[in-house]
Design an enzyme around this catalytic site. Structure first.
Site, PDB file in Angstrom:
ATOM      1  N   HIS A  75      50.884 -40.670  41.529  1.00 63.30           N
ATOM      2  CA  HIS A  75      51.944 -41.718  41.002  1.00 63.30           C
ATOM      3  C   HIS A  75      52.289 -42.151  42.382  1.00 63.30           C
ATOM      4  O   HIS A  75      52.490 -41.675  43.407  1.00 63.30           O
ATOM      5  CB  HIS A  75      53.099 -40.876  40.470  1.00 63.30           C
ATOM      6  CG  HIS A  75      52.936 -40.613  39.249  1.00 63.30           C
ATOM      7  ND1 HIS A  75      53.925 -40.277  38.290  1.00 63.30           N
ATOM      8  CD2 HIS A  75      51.771 -40.444  38.387  1.00 63.30           C
ATOM      9  CE1 HIS A  75      53.428 -40.051  37.039  1.00 63.30           C
ATOM     10  NE2 HIS A  75      52.172 -40.240  37.106  1.00 63.30           N
ATOM     11  N   TYR A 204      64.224 -40.620  36.478  1.00 60.98           N
ATOM     12  CA  TYR A 204      65.368 -39.710  36.729  1.00 60.98           C
ATOM     13  C   TYR A 204      66.508 -40.739  36.101  1.00 60.98           C
ATOM     14  O   TYR A 204      66.982 -41.666  36.624  1.00 60.98           O
ATOM     15  CB  TYR A 204      65.449 -39.543  38.232  1.00 60.98           C
ATOM     16  CG  TYR A 204      64.579 -38.485  38.906  1.00 60.98           C
ATOM     17  CD1 TYR A 204      63.403 -38.898  39.385  1.00 60.98           C
ATOM     18  CD2 TYR A 204      64.879 -37.404  38.939  1.00 60.98           C
ATOM     19  CE1 TYR A 204      62.542 -38.110  39.889  1.00 60.98           C
ATOM     20  CE2 TYR A 204      64.163 -36.442  39.702  1.00 60.98           C
ATOM     21  CZ  TYR A 204      62.619 -36.765  39.941  1.00 60.98           C
ATOM     22  OH  TYR A 204      61.839 -36.106  40.716  1.00 60.98           O
ATOM     23  N   PRO A 296      65.883 -28.401  41.659  1.00 60.91           N
ATOM     24  CA  PRO A 296      64.441 -28.895  41.394  1.00 60.91           C
ATOM     25  C   PRO A 296      64.617 -30.813  41.391  1.00 60.91           C
ATOM     26  O   PRO A 296      63.593 -31.192  41.209  1.00 60.91           O
ATOM     27  CB  PRO A 296      64.050 -28.629  40.095  1.00 60.91           C
ATOM     28  CG  PRO A 296      65.341 -27.814  39.403  1.00 60.91           C
ATOM     29  CD  PRO A 296      66.149 -27.720  40.280  1.00 60.91           C
ATOM     30  N   LYS A 300      61.270 -30.189  45.414  1.00 60.53           N
ATOM     31  CA  LYS A 300      60.873 -29.639  46.591  1.00 60.53           C
ATOM     32  C   LYS A 300      60.589 -28.363  46.599  1.00 60.53           C
ATOM     33  O   LYS A 300      60.389 -27.847  47.708  1.00 60.53           O
ATOM     34  CB  LYS A 300      62.206 -29.983  47.677  1.00 60.53           C
ATOM     35  CG  LYS A 300      62.089 -31.361  47.965  1.00 60.53           C
ATOM     36  CD  LYS A 300      60.815 -32.067  48.640  1.00 60.53           C
ATOM     37  CE  LYS A 300      60.951 -33.670  48.521  1.00 60.53           C
ATOM     38  NZ  LYS A 300      59.617 -33.924  48.336  1.00 60.53           N
ATOM     39  N   TYR A 388      60.738 -38.069  49.444  1.00 64.04           N
ATOM     40  CA  TYR A 388      60.115 -37.734  47.797  1.00 64.04           C
ATOM     41  C   TYR A 388      58.571 -37.186  48.116  1.00 64.04           C
ATOM     42  O   TYR A 388      58.009 -36.366  47.428  1.00 64.04           O
ATOM     43  CB  TYR A 388      60.403 -38.740  47.018  1.00 64.04           C
ATOM     44  CG  TYR A 388      60.191 -38.365  45.726  1.00 64.04           C
ATOM     45  CD1 TYR A 388      58.846 -38.566  45.000  1.00 64.04           C
ATOM     46  CD2 TYR A 388      61.184 -37.869  44.695  1.00 64.04           C
ATOM     47  CE1 TYR A 388      58.914 -38.192  43.362  1.00 64.04           C
ATOM     48  CE2 TYR A 388      60.890 -37.460  43.429  1.00 64.04           C
ATOM     49  CZ  TYR A 388      59.854 -37.302  42.844  1.00 64.04           C
ATOM     50  OH  TYR A 388      59.530 -36.949  41.619  1.00 64.04           O
TER      51      TYR A 388
END
Ligand code: FAS
Ligand code: PHB
Length: 393
Positions: A75, A204, A296, A300, A388
């Site tokens: 991604h 998200y 979460p 990580k 990220y």
């Protein structure tokens, strides 16, 4: 009592313990993994879904990346839905081309077990009452019970890769161990369904009803989460109630295209930030969830375990191949430096996207300002992207 010897005894047959065992074995360093549960039980857990590029490299070095590269999805971006908008963080564009791999922890663990089997690695399941001993000596050992018999493994080093509820962290004296914890006032209700993902990349969502996340494991297996009160029980949530609430929290264009279906796994996970220091005591080294837990939100948890394993792997290589123990001596400080940055990022994303029960109007406006700043600043997006995809090891 049977007695055997190894170089590195590893407590815990989850991804941390298995990955270290595989990496060391490929370098001729002998290990034994002691796992409390059966293999099926370990493989029945549904957990992480996003791998940092550093984790992917480690799996390649372990010779375990073939299926991940064939079935995983690389991604290049991730979406944040907020205030009626869908904004995309261009991971590759903002983080010097770095991306993430979407491939479930269950499959990572399956691949690691298969690699251990292929090399004849020693993984002992249903090892009960595992107990490390003589940690401050040069001759530590581990005892355990299996099938009613007692066993002892003499070793040079012991790795505590036994997760948050394991025995290893508790083996460090209370006057040595320092623990830092932040418990969040909500949990994540997660659903796995054999449906096509709601979006080609993760979404998200920040919503007044609470946080939601659209993730996936493949093009035919989706993973969804919604924030729920800590008082909720998984039996309070029918599939229909879950889908209705998830859609209510998603942008219209995502909700309308969402394919619902029967949940094949449904569970509620609590959220906490937790770090135990030091991550070494004598000949015991803590790794992964045994030493640290993150909410979460930033994906990580598993990825911080990977950097611990990277540092331990290179520390043991230098020790056994070159007689240089500097890497092992510096392990705790080096691992904790990266762990705390992952804790910070996970805490920041959790505060950015969740509805806290005690939020004032001012808190809500500040949360919106944080999001408005993020999507008005390339520097802010680059900062989020580099965290990220994974900070350097
Ligand atoms: P693990 O807990 O995976 O493995 C430890 C192993 O040690 C287990 O197999 C356990 O059975 C064994 N063990 C424990 N005590 C023992 C003893 N006394 N003797 C022998 N063996 C013992 N991370 C993300 O990035 N994204 C997510 O969405 C996400 N969701 C999660 C949901 C849940 C419910 C949990 C608990 C964690 C989640 N995580 C997530 C974090 C998770 O992925 C961990 O970071 C990852 O499992 C860490 O791997 P290990 O350190 O190997 O610990
Ligand atoms: C998941 O797919 O399980 C997942 C993905 C990203 C997260 C957390 C969980 O931040």
């Amino acid at each position: 009592m049977s007695q055997t010897t190894t170089q590195v005894a590893i407590i815990g047959g989850g991804p941390s313990g298995l990955l270290l065992s595989q990496l060391l074995h490929r370098q001729g360093i002998d290990t034994v993994v002691l796992e409390r549960q059966t293999r099926d039980y370990v493989l029945g857990r549904i957990r992480a879904g996003v791998l940092e590029h550093g984790f992917v490299e480690l799996m390649r070095e372990a010779g375990c990346a073939a299926r991940m590269e064939a079935e995983g999805e690389e991604h290049h971006g991730v979406y944040l839905a907020h205030q009626g908008r869908m904004d995309r963080i261009d991971l590759a564009g903002s983080a010097d081309g770095a991306t993430v791999m979407v491939y479930g922890q269950t499959e990572v663990t399956r691949d690691l077990y298969a690699a251990r089997d292929a090399m004849g690695g020693s993984v002992i399941h249903q090892a009960d009452k595992v107990q490390p001993h003589d940690l401050k000596s040069q001759t530590p050992y581990v005892t355990y019970e299996k099938d009613g018999a007692e066993h002892r493994i003499d070793c040079d080093f012991i790795i505590g890769a036994d997760g948050f509820h394991g025995v290893s962290r508790k083996s460090i004296p209370a006057d040595v161990l320092r623990e830092y914890e932040k418990v969040y006032p909500f949990g994540w209700l997660g659903v796995l369904s054999e449906t096509k993902p709601a979006s080609p990349e993760l979404v998200y969502a920040r919503h007044e009803r609470g946080f939601a996340l659209c993730s996936m494991r493949s093009q035919v297996l989706s993973r969804y989460y919604i924030q729920v009160p800590l008082t909720d029980k998984v039996e309070d949530w029918s599939d229909e109630a879950f889908w209705t609430e998830l859609k209510a929290r998603l942008p219209k264009e995502v909700a309308e295209g969402l394919q619902t279906g029967a949940s094949i796994e449904k569970s509620i996970a609590p959220l906490r930030s937790f770090v135990a220091e030091p991550m070494r005591y004598g000949q015991l080294f803590l790794a992964g969830d045994a030493a640290h837990i993150v909410p979460p939100t930033g994906a990580k948890g598993l990825n911080s375990a990977a950097s611990d394993i990277y540092y331990l792997y290179h520390g043991f290589l230098d020790h056994y191949k070159n007689g240089d123990s500097a890497g092992l001596e510096g392990y705790s400080e080096k691992a904790l430096a990266r762990v705390w940055k992952a804790e910070r990022f996970s805490w920041w994303m959790t505060n950015l996207l969740h509805r806290f029960p005690d939020m004032s109007e001012a808190d809500l406006r500040l949360q919106c300002a944080d999001l408005d700043y993020l999507f008005s600043s390339e520097a802010a997006q680059a900062s989020m992207a580099e965290n990220y995809v994974g900070l350097p090891y």
